[in-house]
Design an enzyme around this catalytic site. Sequence first.
Site, PDB file in Angstrom:
ATOM      1  N   GLU A  61      12.852   7.367   3.167  1.00  0.00           N
ATOM      2  CA  GLU A  61      12.985   6.370   4.238  1.00  0.00           C
ATOM      3  C   GLU A  61      12.389   5.027   3.831  1.00  0.00           C
ATOM      4  O   GLU A  61      12.988   3.978   4.057  1.00  0.00           O
ATOM      5  CB  GLU A  61      12.266   6.850   5.517  1.00  0.00           C
ATOM      6  CG  GLU A  61      12.763   8.163   6.053  1.00  0.00           C
ATOM      7  CD  GLU A  61      11.970   9.379   5.585  1.00  0.00           C
ATOM      8  OE1 GLU A  61      11.803  10.313   6.365  1.00  0.00           O
ATOM      9  OE2 GLU A  61      11.532   9.399   4.407  1.00  0.00           O
ATOM     10  N   CYS A  89       7.994  11.740   8.540  1.00  0.00           N
ATOM     11  CA  CYS A  89       6.569  11.954   8.730  1.00  0.00           C
ATOM     12  C   CYS A  89       5.977  10.756   9.481  1.00  0.00           C
ATOM     13  O   CYS A  89       6.673   9.781   9.771  1.00  0.00           O
ATOM     14  CB  CYS A  89       5.881  12.115   7.375  1.00  0.00           C
ATOM     15  SG  CYS A  89       5.828  10.587   6.388  1.00  0.00           S
TER      16      CYS A  89
END
Length: 164
Positions: A61, A89
């Site tokens: 990401e 996360c």
Amino acid sequence: MPESDQELIDQKWMKQALQLAQKAQSLDEVPVGAVLVKGGEVIGEGWNQTISACDPTAHAEVVALRDAAKRLNNYRVIDTTLYVTLEPCAMCVGALVHGRVQRLVYAASEPKNGAVSSQINLLELHAFNHRIDVSSGVLAAQASDLLTSFFKNKRQIKKEKKLP
């Protein structure tokens, strides 16, 4: 039941994210891939590179956000959708909020470290001044299978090294 146009679009981009996850796997990285889309075009892409880059922040990401920010010459990636093969996360959720991603679509849940629904939902915190729309489960089986086989192989290699 016929799939909606949005579901078909989500599947299209998630397939591309899965290809990037396979690239990560080929480099012996945890197989996670991400594609950032704006106006029907890819503006950023990434795959896990924490080991090869010696960088604990080089999650798929973050790599995709960095790629897009450089292309746009702006740290804000407004009106974008991030497609990622695994639930982000806490670090990645923070990066998505700071980058002003509009929508997050992820495939598989992350039961140990997921910060969108599995362990905690950071996006529900009122402290953040930006909201992100979330969809999950798009091509989850394919993403889960990729991760499961990767870690199964890692455990097998470790087991074989212990044998005399």
